[in-house]
Design an enzyme around this catalytic site. Structure first.
Site, PDB file in Angstrom:
ATOM      1  N   ARG A 283       0.821  -1.226   0.000  1.00 23.96           N
ATOM      2  CA  ARG A 283       0.000   0.000   0.000  1.00 23.96           C
ATOM      3  C   ARG A 283       0.846   1.263   0.000  1.00 23.96           C
ATOM      4  O   ARG A 283       0.389   2.322  -0.440  1.00 23.96           O
ATOM      5  CB  ARG A 283      -0.984   0.023   1.181  1.00 23.96           C
ATOM      6  CG  ARG A 283      -1.794   1.323   1.225  1.00 23.96           C
ATOM      7  CD  ARG A 283      -2.988   1.282   2.162  1.00 23.96           C
ATOM      8  NE  ARG A 283      -2.706   0.755   3.451  1.00 23.96           N
ATOM      9  CZ  ARG A 283      -1.991   1.395   4.403  1.00 23.96           C
ATOM     10  NH1 ARG A 283      -1.514   2.598   4.182  1.00 23.96           N
ATOM     11  NH2 ARG A 283      -1.772   0.822   5.559  1.00 23.96           N
TER      12      ARG A 283
ATOM     13  N   TYR B 110     -12.258  15.119 -19.291  1.00 24.71           N
ATOM     14  CA  TYR B 110     -12.614  13.697 -19.165  1.00 24.71           C
ATOM     15  C   TYR B 110     -13.794  13.583 -18.181  1.00 24.71           C
ATOM     16  O   TYR B 110     -13.782  14.234 -17.122  1.00 24.71           O
ATOM     17  CB  TYR B 110     -11.397  12.906 -18.656  1.00 24.71           C
ATOM     18  CG  TYR B 110     -11.724  11.472 -18.342  1.00 24.71           C
ATOM     19  CD1 TYR B 110     -11.921  10.545 -19.357  1.00 24.71           C
ATOM     20  CD2 TYR B 110     -11.848  11.045 -17.027  1.00 24.71           C
ATOM     21  CE1 TYR B 110     -12.236   9.231 -19.065  1.00 24.71           C
ATOM     22  CE2 TYR B 110     -12.169   9.723 -16.732  1.00 24.71           C
ATOM     23  CZ  TYR B 110     -12.363   8.829 -17.752  1.00 24.71           C
ATOM     24  OH  TYR B 110     -12.687   7.530 -17.457  1.00 24.71           O
TER      25      TYR B 110
ATOM     26  N   ASP C 198      -3.363  16.371 -17.769  1.00 22.38           N
ATOM     27  CA  ASP C 198      -3.687  14.975 -18.040  1.00 22.38           C
ATOM     28  C   ASP C 198      -3.120  14.662 -19.424  1.00 22.38           C
ATOM     29  O   ASP C 198      -3.637  15.122 -20.445  1.00 22.38           O
ATOM     30  CB  ASP C 198      -5.218  14.780 -17.993  1.00 22.38           C
ATOM     31  CG  ASP C 198      -5.635  13.330 -18.225  1.00 22.38           C
ATOM     32  OD1 ASP C 198      -4.879  12.588 -18.873  1.00 22.38           O
ATOM     33  OD2 ASP C 198      -6.737  12.955 -17.771  1.00 22.38           O
TER      34      ASP C 198
ATOM     35  N   LYS D 179      -4.630   3.170 -20.678  1.00 20.64           N
ATOM     36  CA  LYS D 179      -4.765   3.459 -22.106  1.00 20.64           C
ATOM     37  C   LYS D 179      -3.457   3.153 -22.834  1.00 20.64           C
ATOM     38  O   LYS D 179      -3.014   2.037 -22.822  1.00 20.64           O
ATOM     39  CB  LYS D 179      -5.232   4.902 -22.277  1.00 20.64           C
ATOM     40  CG  LYS D 179      -6.347   5.331 -21.302  1.00 20.64           C
ATOM     41  CD  LYS D 179      -7.666   4.606 -21.528  1.00 20.64           C
ATOM     42  CE  LYS D 179      -8.674   4.819 -20.401  1.00 20.64           C
ATOM     43  NZ  LYS D 179      -8.970   6.206 -20.077  1.00 20.64           N
TER      44      LYS D 179
END
Ligand code: PLP
Length: 385
Positions: free
Chosen positions: A51, A105, A177, A202
């Site tokens: 984590r 987005y 982004d 992506k």
């Protein structure tokens, strides 16, 4: 120079890997261990635990991702939205204000307008084409400016050079982004951006088989963001780290092909009588074509187009295409096609979509690695009937 070379293609293969291959393995092994022996760490963030984003697989990826954009540091996250949301949550506090580009987005748009608003963090949209209009949006509590390299689904390209320098002049953190361009086509730190975020789901992974994200940029900001992420828990599993690293190795080859293929398909569509309009920054007809040429090394594999006719025509076209999958997401080896009004932008009201310029016959296309001529032949037959 070392094994990583100075070019992106070489960094994709070698950057970040241990100097001496572990047990002689030429491929970075997966460290599927949640915890590691205590070795005298003085801070909570330095304990070795999945984590806390610091297993050998995380650290190798961080080094590689930073190298790709010529940045100081990077953090890999459980998804693109995990990367985007942690940047806002780490760097903004209740009462702060920030500026965001108009056409975002969908997930980012709803996070900003719903979740951040509920925390008392406010924003104003800025018009990416008109830097002269930004100054009057500033407030004493404005902290950040947030842009996207190319907007979805209209492939608009804002004046990104102006965004970075506006941030510098006004003491704002600049964030972009960079999912649609990928580091092959655009490296934000080279233009003065403090941070870039990616949906590695992506292009970076490129095989439509994992969800992952990244924050890349200035070291002290990445450290602050990492500490917040350690609390939020959005770390990437080591096996997904391994898959992302494997996908990255072919990024330059994939993206180069997708850049070329998308340009050919955009030109074919632009000349087709049943197509009203094509949005692709590589076309001379794109309103920001010159700007995109100055900023980018390639125009990516994303394009959108409007069919002449109504929604029925658009739906029939989607039924007729044979090679692309009709599915959301993008940047994979397989071509994907969608109608944004029913997918990425279905969360907006019809009025909001209209204001953004997203018509009901708009089709978004993510070019895969199939033969360009096969895709063009497929579009030809789908438009004929
Ligand atoms: C997909 C996408 C995201 C969100 O990424 P996930 O990996 O799905 O969380 C963010 N920004 C852009 C531009 C995207 O295309």
């Amino acid at each position: 120079m070392g094994k990583s070379g100075s070019h992106l293609e070489t960094k994709l293969i070698h950057a970040g890997d241990p100097e001496t291959p572990i047990e002689g393995a030429v491929s970075m092994p997966v460290f599927q261990s949640s915890t590691f022996l205590y070795s005298g760490a003085g801070s909570y963030h330095d304990l070795r635990y999945i984590r806390l984003n610091n297993t050998p697989n995380h650290l190798a990826l961080h080094r590689k991702l930073a190298a790709l954009e010529n940045a100081e540091a990077a953090l890999v996250t459980a998804s693109g939205m995990a990367a985007i949301s942690v940047v806002f949550l780490a760097l903004l506090s209740p009462g702060d204000h920030f500026l965001v580009q108009g056409c975002l987005y969908g997930g980012t748009h709803s996070f900003i307008t719903k979740d951040l608003a509920a925390l008392g963090i406010s924003f104003d949209f800025f018009d990416g084409d008109h830097p002269g209009s930004w100054e009057r949006l500033l407030r004493p509590e404005t902290r950040m400016i947030y842009a996207e390299t190319m907007t979805n689904p209209l492939l608009g390209v804002a004046d990104l050079k102006a965004v970075a320098s506006f941030a510098k002049n006004h003491g704002l953190v600049s964030v972009i982004d960079n999912t649609f361009a990928s580091p092959v086509n655009f490296r934000p730190p080279e233009w003065g951006f403090d941070l870039s975020v990616h949906s590695c789901t992506k292009y970076l992974n490129g095989h439509s088989d994992i969800v992952a994200g990244a924050v890349i940029g200035r070291a002290e900001l990445v450290e602050e963001i990492t500490h917040t992420m350690n609390h939020l828990g959005g770390s990437l599993d080591p096996h997904a780290c391994f898959l992302l690293d494997r996908g990255l190795k072919t990024l330059a080859v994939r993206m180069g092909y997708q850049n070329e293929s998308a340009l050919k398909i955009a030109r074919f569509l632009e000349a087709h009588p049943k197509i009203e309009k094509v949005n692709y920054p590589g076309l001379a007809s794109h309103p920001a074509h010159e700007r995109a040429r100055a900023l980018f090394d390639g125009f990516s594999g994303m394009l959108s187009f409007e069919l002449a006719g109504d929604v029925k025509v658009a739906d029939r076209f989607l039924e007729n295409v044979q090679i692309p999958f009709v599915a959301p997401s993008l940047g994979g080896v397989e071509s994907l096609i969608t109608r944004p009004a029913t997918t990425s932008h279905s969360g907006l009201t019809p009025e909001e979509r209209k204001a953004l310029g997203i018509s009901d016959t708009l089709i978004r296309f993510s070019v895969g690695l199939e033969a360009t001529d096969d895709l063009i032949e497929d579009f030809k037959q789908a438009l004929r009937v």
